[in-house]
Scaffold this motif. Structure first.
Motif, PDB file in Angstrom:
ATOM      1  N   ASP A 140     -55.658  57.098  49.325  1.00 43.66           N
ATOM      2  CA  ASP A 140     -54.624  57.011  48.280  1.00 43.66           C
ATOM      3  C   ASP A 140     -53.235  56.774  48.857  1.00 43.66           C
ATOM      4  O   ASP A 140     -52.472  55.931  48.359  1.00 43.66           O
ATOM      5  CB  ASP A 140     -54.614  58.296  47.440  1.00 43.66           C
ATOM      6  CG  ASP A 140     -55.870  58.451  46.602  1.00 43.66           C
ATOM      7  OD1 ASP A 140     -56.736  57.561  46.647  1.00 43.66           O
ATOM      8  OD2 ASP A 140     -55.979  59.485  45.902  1.00 43.66           O
ATOM      9  N   ALA A 141     -52.882  57.516  49.897  1.00 48.29           N
ATOM     10  CA  ALA A 141     -51.540  57.410  50.461  1.00 48.29           C
ATOM     11  C   ALA A 141     -51.276  56.009  51.000  1.00 48.29           C
ATOM     12  O   ALA A 141     -50.159  55.484  50.876  1.00 48.29           O
ATOM     13  CB  ALA A 141     -51.344  58.449  51.564  1.00 48.29           C
ATOM     14  N   LYS A 160     -52.872  44.744  40.812  1.00 49.15           N
ATOM     15  CA  LYS A 160     -54.292  44.840  40.482  1.00 49.15           C
ATOM     16  C   LYS A 160     -54.950  45.754  41.508  1.00 49.15           C
ATOM     17  O   LYS A 160     -54.902  45.480  42.706  1.00 49.15           O
ATOM     18  CB  LYS A 160     -54.965  43.470  40.477  1.00 49.15           C
ATOM     19  CG  LYS A 160     -56.453  43.563  40.184  1.00 49.15           C
ATOM     20  CD  LYS A 160     -57.048  42.229  39.783  1.00 49.15           C
ATOM     21  CE  LYS A 160     -57.521  41.438  40.962  1.00 49.15           C
ATOM     22  NZ  LYS A 160     -58.333  40.280  40.522  1.00 49.15           N
ATOM     23  N   VAL A 161     -55.564  46.814  41.033  1.00 50.62           N
ATOM     24  CA  VAL A 161     -56.136  47.831  41.911  1.00 50.62           C
ATOM     25  C   VAL A 161     -57.644  47.603  42.011  1.00 50.62           C
ATOM     26  O   VAL A 161     -58.350  47.567  40.994  1.00 50.62           O
ATOM     27  CB  VAL A 161     -55.858  49.247  41.376  1.00 50.62           C
ATOM     28  CG1 VAL A 161     -56.320  50.288  42.387  1.00 50.62           C
ATOM     29  CG2 VAL A 161     -54.373  49.415  41.051  1.00 50.62           C
ATOM     30  N   LYS A 162     -58.137  47.443  43.235  1.00 49.77           N
ATOM     31  CA  LYS A 162     -59.569  47.295  43.441  1.00 49.77           C
ATOM     32  C   LYS A 162     -60.259  48.631  43.204  1.00 49.77           C
ATOM     33  O   LYS A 162     -59.880  49.652  43.795  1.00 49.77           O
ATOM     34  CB  LYS A 162     -59.856  46.807  44.857  1.00 49.77           C
ATOM     35  CG  LYS A 162     -59.391  45.374  45.114  1.00 49.77           C
ATOM     36  CD  LYS A 162     -60.174  44.371  44.305  1.00 49.77           C
ATOM     37  CE  LYS A 162     -59.846  42.939  44.698  1.00 49.77           C
ATOM     38  NZ  LYS A 162     -60.613  41.953  43.919  1.00 49.77           N
ATOM     39  N   VAL A 163     -61.259  48.615  42.322  1.00 51.17           N
ATOM     40  CA  VAL A 163     -62.063  49.798  42.045  1.00 51.17           C
ATOM     41  C   VAL A 163     -63.538  49.400  42.159  1.00 51.17           C
ATOM     42  O   VAL A 163     -63.861  48.300  42.565  1.00 51.17           O
ATOM     43  CB  VAL A 163     -61.750  50.379  40.639  1.00 51.17           C
ATOM     44  CG1 VAL A 163     -60.301  50.844  40.562  1.00 51.17           C
ATOM     45  CG2 VAL A 163     -62.035  49.344  39.541  1.00 51.17           C
ATOM     46  N   GLY A 164     -64.441  50.321  41.814  1.00 49.38           N
ATOM     47  CA  GLY A 164     -65.858  50.022  41.902  1.00 49.38           C
ATOM     48  C   GLY A 164     -66.579  50.849  42.941  1.00 49.38           C
ATOM     49  O   GLY A 164     -67.741  50.608  43.241  1.00 49.38           O
ATOM     50  N   ALA A 174     -57.082  57.198  42.945  1.00 49.65           N
ATOM     51  CA  ALA A 174     -56.189  56.184  43.509  1.00 49.65           C
ATOM     52  C   ALA A 174     -55.277  55.605  42.437  1.00 49.65           C
ATOM     53  O   ALA A 174     -54.062  55.444  42.647  1.00 49.65           O
ATOM     54  CB  ALA A 174     -57.009  55.087  44.167  1.00 49.65           C
ATOM     55  N   CYS A 175     -55.842  55.287  41.282  1.00 50.82           N
ATOM     56  CA  CYS A 175     -55.025  54.728  40.193  1.00 50.82           C
ATOM     57  C   CYS A 175     -54.000  55.740  39.707  1.00 50.82           C
ATOM     58  O   CYS A 175     -52.848  55.391  39.409  1.00 50.82           O
ATOM     59  CB  CYS A 175     -55.925  54.280  39.044  1.00 50.82           C
ATOM     60  SG  CYS A 175     -56.955  52.842  39.412  1.00 50.82           S
ATOM     61  N   ARG A 176     -54.394  56.990  39.651  1.00 50.17           N
ATOM     62  CA  ARG A 176     -53.457  58.021  39.216  1.00 50.17           C
ATOM     63  C   ARG A 176     -52.325  58.180  40.234  1.00 50.17           C
ATOM     64  O   ARG A 176     -51.147  58.319  39.861  1.00 50.17           O
ATOM     65  CB  ARG A 176     -54.204  59.343  39.010  1.00 50.17           C
ATOM     66  CG  ARG A 176     -53.383  60.418  38.317  1.00 50.17           C
ATOM     67  CD  ARG A 176     -54.266  61.550  37.818  1.00 50.17           C
ATOM     68  NE  ARG A 176     -55.227  61.091  36.829  1.00 50.17           N
ATOM     69  CZ  ARG A 176     -54.935  60.848  35.552  1.00 50.17           C
ATOM     70  NH1 ARG A 176     -53.691  61.028  35.113  1.00 50.17           N
ATOM     71  NH2 ARG A 176     -55.865  60.450  34.710  1.00 50.17           N
ATOM     72  N   ALA A 177     -52.654  58.120  41.532  1.00 47.20           N
ATOM     73  CA  ALA A 177     -51.628  58.226  42.566  1.00 47.20           C
ATOM     74  C   ALA A 177     -50.658  57.053  42.496  1.00 47.20           C
ATOM     75  O   ALA A 177     -49.435  57.230  42.655  1.00 47.20           O
ATOM     76  CB  ALA A 177     -52.286  58.279  43.947  1.00 47.20           C
ATOM     77  N   ALA A 207     -61.338  58.446  31.825  1.00 40.88           N
ATOM     78  CA  ALA A 207     -60.554  59.331  32.688  1.00 40.88           C
ATOM     79  C   ALA A 207     -59.168  58.771  32.973  1.00 40.88           C
ATOM     80  O   ALA A 207     -58.254  59.526  33.336  1.00 40.88           O
ATOM     81  CB  ALA A 207     -61.296  59.570  34.001  1.00 40.88           C
ATOM     82  N   MET A 208     -59.000  57.447  32.816  1.00 40.29           N
ATOM     83  CA  MET A 208     -57.710  56.813  33.093  1.00 40.29           C
ATOM     84  C   MET A 208     -56.988  56.399  31.827  1.00 40.29           C
ATOM     85  O   MET A 208     -56.055  55.589  31.865  1.00 40.29           O
ATOM     86  CB  MET A 208     -57.921  55.595  34.007  1.00 40.29           C
ATOM     87  CG  MET A 208     -58.464  55.944  35.380  1.00 40.29           C
ATOM     88  SD  MET A 208     -58.528  54.539  36.526  1.00 40.29           S
ATOM     89  CE  MET A 208     -59.862  53.560  35.814  1.00 40.29           C
ATOM     90  N   ALA A 209     -57.387  56.950  30.699  1.00 45.39           N
ATOM     91  CA  ALA A 209     -56.822  56.536  29.416  1.00 45.39           C
ATOM     92  C   ALA A 209     -55.318  56.756  29.324  1.00 45.39           C
ATOM     93  O   ALA A 209     -54.628  56.060  28.563  1.00 45.39           O
ATOM     94  CB  ALA A 209     -57.531  57.273  28.276  1.00 45.39           C
ATOM     95  N   ASP A 210     -54.794  57.705  30.087  1.00 46.54           N
ATOM     96  CA  ASP A 210     -53.368  58.002  30.027  1.00 46.54           C
ATOM     97  C   ASP A 210     -52.548  57.187  31.024  1.00 46.54           C
ATOM     98  O   ASP A 210     -51.331  57.376  31.121  1.00 46.54           O
ATOM     99  CB  ASP A 210     -53.137  59.489  30.288  1.00 46.54           C
ATOM    100  CG  ASP A 210     -53.623  59.923  31.670  1.00 46.54           C
ATOM    101  OD1 ASP A 210     -54.622  59.361  32.155  1.00 46.54           O
ATOM    102  OD2 ASP A 210     -52.991  60.828  32.260  1.00 46.54           O
TER     103      ASP A 210
END
Length: 367
Positions: A140-141, A160-164, A174-177, A207-210
């Motif tokens: 994350d950092a 654009k954040v790579k997830v999966g 990571a998205c929250r950070a 979980a990322m709705a906010d």
């Protein structure tokens, strides 16, 4: 304006750091420079990035199909016979990056011949695009530090954040950070590269709705037919089809199946001609588009911004135009520059770029 020769030159340039994502990892730009020569002495250029984990192409296969199959069929045609060029390349199935590079090099040669920018020939809407930067897998950092550096240095405010990954919690964290570090004024969206199941994707989006995510790209494999439809129907985040739509027919299938609500257009995959066909298709259906990135070098990025800036629909959103920043070098005589979060179309005829012969000699792999 007759085509007299087509070259496919393999080259390799290391990245300063690898880009990691659900379907693979890229640490070296082992791409192919395609050059279309005419009887007037004009040379058009484009770049083919092989992605074997996505489309099955390799550097060696691109060189082989361009030089052994396409070139013998296309030499002797004029730069204006683009329908014939496409019909002859279509006799060979697949090979999207190879076909796209030949198409774009042909357009570049036409622009140089007419002394006109390709952007003007395609539509001439504007002369620049806002830039989105892709952030790959890392702690994350490190992801936060990269986004902050790119924002502060280049003014980019779309990521654009790579997830999966599994477990899903890695990506949610990571998205929250990133949201907490970058604040509410920065746009974030996610790209799963087909890494999640539909149920995992649904749980992650809940979980990322906010976090105010603006897009969710290719979260599940294309063959999860009912799952993709179910996921798209249950989320309010627009779902973007990317790897699942390499052809106009695939675009029709995904949209009519309800498996996506937006389409990613990549000139590295569909060139200028087929990209324009897909764009018009989406416009006719009232479907939004975004300009994607196949981890292009500066040659490919110059092609992407030339196309994206040419049309109103593709220039509305930030295009994925910055990952060449992670390369240790490139082939251009005059490097691209991102300032104020924007990348301008290069002035001059064609795509507006020139290849540095010394750099090409240094990085090419066929000599």
């Amino acid at each position: 304006m007759k085509i007299v020769r087509i070259e496919a030159i393999p080259f390799a340039i290391p990245y300063r750091k690898p880009l990691r994502f659900a379907s693979g990892e890229v640490s070296v730009a082992d791409h192919v420079l395609v050059r279309v020569h005419t009887d007037d002495g004009v040379v058009g250029v484009a770049e083919a990035p092989p992605r074997p984990y996505t489309y099955g192409e390799t550097q060696e296969s691109i060189v082989a199909v361009v030089e052994r199959l396409f070139a013998p069929e296309l030499v002797g045609l004029t730069l204006l016979e683009r329908e014939t060029v496409h019909a002859r390349m279509a006799r060979t199935v697949g090979n999207p990056a190879a076909k796209a590079a030949v198409d774009m090099a042909t357009w570049d040669a036409l622009g140089r011949t007419l002394d006109l920018p390709v952007t003007a020939l395609l539509g001439g809407c504007t002369d620049r695009m806002r830039v989105c930067h892709m952030v790959g897998f890392a702690p994350d950092a490190e992801m936060v530090a990269e986004a902050e550096r790119v924002r502060d240095t280049h003014g980019i405010r779309v990521f654009k954040v790579k997830v999966g990954r599994r477990p899903v919690e890695l990506d949610v964290g990571a998205c929250r950070a990133l949201r907490e570090a970058l604040g509410p004024d920065v746009e974030l969206y996610v790209d799963g590269n087909r890494g999640w199941t539909p149920s995992e994707a649904a749980r992650a989006l809940d979980a990322m709705a906010d976090l105010d995510l603006t897009l969710a790209e290719e979260l599940c494999p294309a063959d999860d037919v009912l799952g993709r439809r179910w996921l798209t129907a249950r989320t309010t985040v627009p779902t973007v089809a990317d790897e699942s739509v390499p052809t106009p027919a695939d675009v029709t299938r995904e949209l009519l199946a309800g498996a996506a609500t937006m389409i990613s257009i990549k000139t590295a995959r569909t060139g200028f001609t087929t990209s324009q066909a897909i764009l018009r298709q989406c416009e006719g259906l009232g479907v939004e588009v975004v300009m994607g990135n196949q981890i292009d070098g500066q040659v490919g990025t110059a092609c992407s911004v030339a196309f994206g800036a040419a049309h109103r629909a593709t220039s509305r959103r930030a295009g994925e135009l910055s990952n060449f920043l992670d390369m240790s070098d490139d082939l251009l005589t005059e490097p691209l520059e991102i300032t104020g979060g924007e990348l301008a179309v290069r002035p001059g005829p064609g795509i507006g770029i020139e290849i540095d012969p010394d750099k090409l000699a240094r990085y090419r792999r066929d000599r």
